[in-house]
Design a protein around this motif. Sequence first.
Motif, PDB file in Angstrom:
ATOM      1  N   LEU A  23      90.517  31.056   7.972  1.00 10.10           N
ATOM      2  CA  LEU A  23      90.301  32.391   7.414  1.00 10.10           C
ATOM      3  C   LEU A  23      91.317  32.678   6.305  1.00 10.10           C
ATOM      4  O   LEU A  23      90.945  33.151   5.226  1.00 10.10           O
ATOM      5  CB  LEU A  23      90.411  33.444   8.513  1.00 10.10           C
ATOM      6  N   ALA A  24      92.574  32.355   6.540  1.00  9.50           N
ATOM      7  CA  ALA A  24      93.621  32.599   5.532  1.00  9.50           C
ATOM      8  C   ALA A  24      93.370  31.784   4.268  1.00  9.50           C
ATOM      9  O   ALA A  24      93.509  32.297   3.153  1.00  9.50           O
ATOM     10  CB  ALA A  24      94.996  32.275   6.117  1.00  9.50           C
ATOM     11  N   THR A  25      92.996  30.533   4.422  1.00 11.94           N
ATOM     12  CA  THR A  25      92.702  29.685   3.263  1.00 11.94           C
ATOM     13  C   THR A  25      91.520  30.244   2.474  1.00 11.94           C
ATOM     14  O   THR A  25      91.584  30.363   1.244  1.00 11.94           O
ATOM     15  CB  THR A  25      92.403  28.240   3.712  1.00 11.94           C
ATOM     16  N   TYR A  26      90.456  30.580   3.176  1.00 15.39           N
ATOM     17  CA  TYR A  26      89.272  31.127   2.498  1.00 15.39           C
ATOM     18  C   TYR A  26      89.620  32.429   1.778  1.00 15.39           C
ATOM     19  O   TYR A  26      89.220  32.631   0.628  1.00 15.39           O
ATOM     20  CB  TYR A  26      88.133  31.365   3.488  1.00 15.39           C
ATOM     21  N   PHE A  27      90.352  33.302   2.460  1.00 17.17           N
ATOM     22  CA  PHE A  27      90.708  34.580   1.852  1.00 17.17           C
ATOM     23  C   PHE A  27      91.545  34.380   0.592  1.00 17.17           C
ATOM     24  O   PHE A  27      91.331  35.052  -0.421  1.00 17.17           O
ATOM     25  CB  PHE A  27      91.451  35.472   2.855  1.00 17.17           C
ATOM     26  N   GLY A  28      92.475  33.435   0.634  1.00 18.49           N
ATOM     27  CA  GLY A  28      93.273  33.115  -0.559  1.00 18.49           C
ATOM     28  C   GLY A  28      92.407  32.643  -1.711  1.00 18.49           C
ATOM     29  O   GLY A  28      92.605  33.042  -2.868  1.00 18.49           O
TER      30      GLY A  28
END
Length: 173
Positions: free
Chosen positions: A75-80
């Motif tokens: 989720l963090a990677t995608y959001f970035g």
Amino acid sequence: MATGKVKVWDFPVRLFHWSLVTMFATAYFTSGDAEAPHQWAGYVALALVAFRIVWGFIGTPHARFADFVPRPATLATYFGLLVRGREPRHVGHNPVAAVMIVFLLAMVAMIGSTGWLMTTDWGWGNEAVETLHAGAVKLALAAIAFHVAAAVFESVRHRENLVLSMLTGYKRR
């Protein structure tokens, strides 16, 4: 498939989605004047959420929570990537949409549960339950607005009509 399309949303997921939209709208717009339709729409919404939770474990591959609920790092990677305008297209739900689905399921469960509690001897007239019910409705409305805006954004960004996909079940490969 020669058409370049792939079946993503099965009939039960699509029926669930549009039925929940209908029940939420019915409950919302009958909340003041029509107690019976309001309550029945809430009970049906609760049953739909229960169905979706079960279907999330035994349904077709894209319907399963294991297929789309992301790990925190994903989720963090995608959001970035999303913030930088470099997010990849997903055939199923993207990680942010997956979190929204889980949140909306939780909000509808909270709304329906607190609504039911308000019909019991314990919950009737209980200000805390009424406040929780009304607050969950407000949070759900905000999340729904965000969900719709995100679907429009992603449809434009990836040149794919997500509303049509939720009607037909097909997305481009």
